[in-house]
Design a protein around this motif. Structure first.
Motif, PDB file in Angstrom:
ATOM      1  N   ASP A   1     -14.086  56.548  21.443  1.00  0.00           N
ATOM      2  CA  ASP A   1     -14.536  55.390  22.226  1.00  0.00           C
ATOM      3  C   ASP A   1     -14.282  54.279  21.454  1.00  0.00           C
ATOM      4  OD1 ASP A   1     -15.853  57.262  23.668  1.00  0.00           O
ATOM      5  OD2 ASP A   1     -17.719  57.379  22.710  1.00  0.00           O
ATOM      6  N   SER A   2     -13.729  54.199  20.155  1.00  0.00           N
ATOM      7  CA  SER A   2     -13.535  52.861  19.453  1.00  0.00           C
ATOM      8  C   SER A   2     -11.977  52.637  19.154  1.00  0.00           C
ATOM      9  CB  SER A   2     -14.306  52.647  18.147  1.00  0.00           C
ATOM     10  OG  SER A   2     -14.153  53.829  17.277  1.00  0.00           O
ATOM     11  N   LEU A   3     -11.146  53.580  19.512  1.00  0.00           N
ATOM     12  CA  LEU A   3      -9.774  53.441  18.978  1.00  0.00           C
ATOM     13  C   LEU A   3      -9.073  53.973  20.446  1.00  0.00           C
ATOM     14  CD1 LEU A   3      -7.286  53.391  16.938  1.00  0.00           C
ATOM     15  CD2 LEU A   3      -7.761  55.663  16.305  1.00  0.00           C
ATOM     16  N   SER A   4      -7.785  53.117  20.746  1.00  0.00           N
ATOM     17  CA  SER A   4      -6.932  53.361  21.661  1.00  0.00           C
ATOM     18  C   SER A   4      -5.502  52.902  21.182  1.00  0.00           C
ATOM     19  CB  SER A   4      -7.209  52.648  23.047  1.00  0.00           C
ATOM     20  OG  SER A   4      -7.082  51.120  22.742  1.00  0.00           O
ATOM     21  N   LEU A   5      -4.590  53.690  21.664  1.00  0.00           N
ATOM     22  CA  LEU A   5      -3.166  53.602  21.348  1.00  0.00           C
ATOM     23  C   LEU A   5      -2.571  53.242  22.785  1.00  0.00           C
ATOM     24  CD1 LEU A   5      -2.248  56.112  18.831  1.00  0.00           C
ATOM     25  CD2 LEU A   5      -2.701  53.657  18.745  1.00  0.00           C
TER      26      LEU A   5
ATOM     27  N   ASN B   1      -5.527  49.127  19.448  1.00  0.00           N
ATOM     28  CA  ASN B   1      -6.968  48.328  19.489  1.00  0.00           C
ATOM     29  C   ASN B   1      -8.149  49.196  18.915  1.00  0.00           C
ATOM     30  OD1 ASN B   1      -5.182  47.761  22.245  1.00  0.00           O
ATOM     31  ND2 ASN B   1      -6.950  46.183  21.885  1.00  0.00           N
ATOM     32  N   PHE B   2      -8.650  48.886  17.988  1.00  0.00           N
ATOM     33  CA  PHE B   2      -9.717  49.313  17.160  1.00  0.00           C
ATOM     34  C   PHE B   2     -11.047  48.530  17.103  1.00  0.00           C
ATOM     35  CE2 PHE B   2     -11.349  50.661  12.817  1.00  0.00           C
ATOM     36  CZ  PHE B   2     -12.055  51.735  13.249  1.00  0.00           C
ATOM     37  N   TRP B   3     -12.013  49.056  17.628  1.00  0.00           N
ATOM     38  CA  TRP B   3     -13.118  48.526  17.414  1.00  0.00           C
ATOM     39  C   TRP B   3     -14.022  48.858  16.167  1.00  0.00           C
ATOM     40  CZ3 TRP B   3     -14.835  44.715  20.784  1.00  0.00           C
ATOM     41  CH2 TRP B   3     -14.278  44.540  22.118  1.00  0.00           C
ATOM     42  N   LEU B   4     -14.124  47.962  15.218  1.00  0.00           N
ATOM     43  CA  LEU B   4     -14.842  48.230  14.095  1.00  0.00           C
ATOM     44  C   LEU B   4     -16.146  48.200  14.370  1.00  0.00           C
ATOM     45  CD1 LEU B   4     -12.718  45.394  11.583  1.00  0.00           C
ATOM     46  CD2 LEU B   4     -12.353  48.154  11.966  1.00  0.00           C
ATOM     47  N   SER B   5     -16.760  47.574  15.202  1.00  0.00           N
ATOM     48  CA  SER B   5     -18.213  47.440  15.565  1.00  0.00           C
ATOM     49  C   SER B   5     -18.178  47.062  17.168  1.00  0.00           C
ATOM     50  CB  SER B   5     -18.939  46.621  14.786  1.00  0.00           C
ATOM     51  OG  SER B   5     -18.754  45.352  15.008  1.00  0.00           O
ATOM     52  N   ASP B   6     -19.428  46.897  17.402  1.00  0.00           N
ATOM     53  CA  ASP B   6     -19.606  46.531  18.824  1.00  0.00           C
ATOM     54  C   ASP B   6     -19.121  45.098  19.105  1.00  0.00           C
ATOM     55  OD1 ASP B   6     -20.780  48.951  19.596  1.00  0.00           O
ATOM     56  OD2 ASP B   6     -22.840  48.111  19.682  1.00  0.00           O
ATOM     57  N   ASN B   7     -18.937  44.432  18.222  1.00  0.00           N
ATOM     58  CA  ASN B   7     -18.611  43.056  18.152  1.00  0.00           C
ATOM     59  C   ASN B   7     -17.181  42.717  17.406  1.00  0.00           C
ATOM     60  OD1 ASN B   7     -21.004  42.509  19.632  1.00  0.00           O
ATOM     61  ND2 ASN B   7     -22.245  41.953  17.603  1.00  0.00           N
TER      62      ASN B   7
END
Length: 797
Positions: free
Chosen positions: A608-612, A650-656
């Motif tokens: 959910d927080s990492l895409s390639l 794209n890597f979401w370290l947190s919601d923000n």
């Protein structure tokens, strides 16, 4: 680009020379007028005065003594170290005496064809010596401040003195007798001894005999330039109408066999007016008639009785003939491959027009102009190449904009191989060698980023999104140009001109096909803005990442299709194309650059927080190579095909907080240009990257902070070869080539660091702060590193 003559150790042709002359009479040349004061000139030692700019070596008292040298612009030859060295000028006349001004100037084969004796070459009356002096009197720096001192037009040429009379028949020049048979012998003797030009300052109003014409014809066939006098009017004695056309002895100049190698010489004064004593060209001879100054010309003189030498003045078309013979000698030294016909043609076609416009019956072709004759003429071609590229030059001798490189794209603002183009040998219409600096045809961007343009774009930027229905939506962005709105309103209101004009319209139409599939159409919008929801006005660093950036956004038309691939993946394919037309004034021709790009994109969500995201695509260019446009002899290629791949994380370290990075790499195959000096271009390698971090709701729920580090698309590998001529053998017309291989990649690497902070909805206003630092902008160290700060505040109302 200024052309300059190349200096080589030339192998000169040894030319078999022939010359023609006519029977001599009083009309053949002007009498030598001796001045007692001029015979033994006093030495004047001027008081030295300091001068901030020393005169060139050629600008001496000797040079200034003869107004004709400046008038014919002989300094052009002297500035190029051309002085007639190695050129043989045959002088068929009354003999030549080796006085001090002619020391070492007489060819050892000098002779007397009338007596058959090599020992009988001395001048009987001073005419031949004076003519030889105008042609080749030595440049004497030790005494060049003497009153009436002088030097010849081609002061390092050799004089083949051919005496065509005897002491019994020529004690005074006005009463000399020159037999046609002896003059004919003189031409044959000049041929046999390798003369390059024959000066025959003799003439009469009787037609040359057939044997004499045959001898002259043999000289023409032997690649010799012949110079004859137009004739002199005995002012106040000859009847009206005398001199309206050249004297009969010179009419051979326009004979069918003359091959336009025979020049007829008339005289003008220092004001470029036809001398009152000079015959005119006339209707028949105007195409082979040239003029040069011959009024009161200082010549070396001597007393046949005592042997004393000095100087005298001479006036007449004999002196004009000698000046033109000297000019021929200068050209034949400067351009050893120039044959006799082309030498004469060069003087004819470069002469300064006098009198009525064009070739006329008085001045013929006009005044000798050596400055123009030393410039490249016609269409230039690259020397030593099998496939000849034509380079157009203007009347000022500059290479035109038909041969240029507009740097950009992956090349950045640096064409690293410019030094290899600084000394390129080219050939003009006469097959003469010149050096041209083609590097002056390279045009580089001055700045990688323009803060003024960015501010203007930001303040005029507008955008709007609208849903047409539940499936279709339109996104538009544009600029309003109101720069002249007040002027239009005040002065042109009656013409119903809008106060604001729409520019740079960008729009996209998205249509939902159902089942998470969609298609999108875009115009005037970059691929990044179309596929990634990128807003170019949010960042200061220009979007130069990836190969899609090579397609100009404002000319781009694109279509894409997106579909899901399983539960966590999507596949998208996009196609874009552009046609960019360049102003014809830029390239001196209509240029259209066409580009087309196909992109395949596969995105997979690992969590959910990492895409390639993976890209695979192809860029086809026609008229450019990796965004750089070039034409003519500097054309990098007629087009190129690039296959590229890319990856994005794209890597979401947190919601923000989001970390993102992307990189792209491509291989380019260049379509070779048959007209360019750039050859053997290898496959080109290019890459770019970008990494950054973005945080929203950092201080308030409506703010965003981002920091990016990026390298714009840069050519990183690839070579080309430039073949250049290092020497030319004029005898065999063979060129010695040198081939240099060099890297095409720019010499530095641009890296951009940008910090951006934005906050919206502060009492109805929005603010944005951008800080950009660029290292080696444009991939060159020629542009200083730059730091730019931009603060914007705005409100919609």
């Amino acid at each position: 680009m200024k052309l300059k003559k190349l200096k080589y150790n030339n192998i000169l042709y040894t030319l078999m020379l022939a010359s023609i002359t006519s029977a001599c009479g009083g009309a053949g040349s002007g009498p030598v007028t001796r001045s007692p004061a001029a015979a033994t000139p006093p030495v004047v030692v001027p008081t030295p005065t300091p001068t901030p700019t020393p005169l060139p070596d050629w600008d001496t008292a000797e040079y200034r003594e003869n107004y004709s040298l400046e008038q014919m612009k002989a300094e052009t030859a002297y500035e190029n170290d051309i002085s007639g060295l190695g050129i043989i000028v045959a002088v068929i006349d009354s003999g030549v005496t080796e006085i001090p001004e002619l020391t070492g100037k007489l060819h050892p084969a000098s002779t007397n064809v009338a007596t058959g004796s090599d020992a009988d070459t001395d001048d009987y009356n001073g005419h031949g010596t004076g003519i030889a002096g105008i042609i080749a009197a030595r440049q004497d720096h030790a005494t060049n401040n003497n009153v009436n001192n002088m030097h010849g037009v081609a002061f390092n040429a050799q004089i083949l003195a051919i005496n065509a009379t005897t002491s019994a028949t020529c004690s005074e020049f006005g009463s000399c007798t020159f037999l046609h048979s002896d003059i004919a012998k003189g031409y044959d003797y000049a041929i046999a001894n390798g003369a390059d030009v024959v000066n025959e300052s003799l003439g009469s109003d009787s037609v040359s005999s057939f044997p004499l014409q045959q001898a002259m014809q043999r000289a023409v066939a032997a690649d010799i330039v012949i110079v004859l006098p137009a004739g002199n009017i005995d002012v106040g004695v000859d009847p009206a109408g005398t001199g309206d056309s050249i004297q009969k002895s010179a009419e051979v100049a326009y004979a069918a066999w003359s091959n336009e190698q025979i020049i007829v010489a008339g005289s003008v004064d220092s004001n470029n007016q036809l001398s009152d004593f000079s015959y005119k060209a006339g209707a028949n001879a105007k195409n082979v008639f040239l003029v040069v100054g011959a009024n009161r010309i200082v010549v070396p003189d001597f007393n046949p009785g005592s042997g004393d030498s000095g100087y005298a003045y001479t006036t007449g078309t004999s002196g004009a003939t000698a000046h033109i013979s000297g000019a021929v000698a200068l050209l034949r030294e400067a351009f050893p491959g120039l044959d006799a016909h082309d030498t004469a043609d060069l003087l004819f076609t470069t002469a300064t027009d006098l009198g009525d416009p064009g070739i006329d019956n008085i001045y013929g072709r006009g005044l000798i102009n050596l400055e123009s004759a030393f410039q490249a003429k016609g269409i230039l071609s690259i020397a030593g190449t099998g496939s000849i590229e034509r380079i157009s030059i203007g009347s000022d001798g500059n290479v035109s904009s038909q041969n240029m490189i507009l740097s950009g794209g992956a090349f950045g603002a640096d064409i690293s191989f410019g030094s290899a183009l600084e000394n390129v040998m080219v050939l003009d219409k006469y097959d003469r060698s010149f050096s041209v600096d083609l590097s002056q045809g390279i045009y580089l961007p001055q700045n990688s980023f323009s803060l003024d343009n960015f501010i203007e774009g930001g303040t005029q930027f507008r955008q709007h999104s609208v849903s047409l229905n539940e499936k279709a939506s339109v996104k538009m962005a544009w600029r309003l140009d109101d720069q002249f709105s007040e002027i239009n309103k005040r002065y042109f209101n009656h013409q119903n001109i809008n106060n604001q004009q729409v520019k740079d319209l960008r729009m996209s139409l998205t249509y939902d096909l159902g089942n998470q599939r969609s298609t999108k159409f875009a115009s005037g919008m970059s691929m990044a803005e179309m596929l990634d929801d990128y807003r170019p006005d949010d960042y200061m660093a220009p979007n130069k990442h990836g190969f899609s950036s090579l397609i100009p956004a404002n000319q781009n038309k694109a279509i894409s299709f997106r579909t899901p691939y399983g539960k966590k993946s999507t596949y998208e394919v996009a196609f874009s194309s552009s046609n960019v037309k360049y102003d014809p004034l830029l390239f001196s021709q209509n240029i259209t650059v066409k580009s087309a790009l196909v992109l395949n994109r596969f995105r997979h969500n690992l969590t959910d927080s990492l895409s390639l995201t993976f890209d695979l695509g192809m860029l086809q260019e026609k008229g450019s190579v990796l965004g750089s446009v070039s034409r003519g002899a500097l054309e990098i290629g007629t087009g190129a095909r690039t296959t590229f791949t890319g990856a994005k994380l794209n890597f979401w370290l947190s919601d923000n907080i989001e970390f993102y990075a992307n990189a792209t790499y491509g291989m380019t195959k260049v379509s070779a240009s048959a007209s360019s000096i750039l050859g053997n271009i290898s496959s080109l390698k290019s890459y770019s990257y970008l990494a950054g971090i973005k945080s929203s709701s950092l201080f308030t729920k409506n703010d965003q902070l981002s920091f990016t580090v990026s390298q714009p698309l840069r050519l990183s590998g690839g070579t080309a070869t430039v073949g250049s001529v290092i020497s030319r053998n004029y005898q065999s017309n063979q060129f010695t080539m040198a081939y240099n291989t060099f890297a095409l990649s720019p010499r530095a690497t641009e890296r951009d660091f940008e910090l951006s902070y934005s906050i919206s909805n502060i009492f109805g206003a929005s603010m944005r702060l951008n800080l950009l630092h660029q290292l080696n902008p444009g991939h060159t160290n020629l542009i200083p590193d730059t730091t730019s700060v931009l603060f914007r505040i705005g409100s919609a109302f």
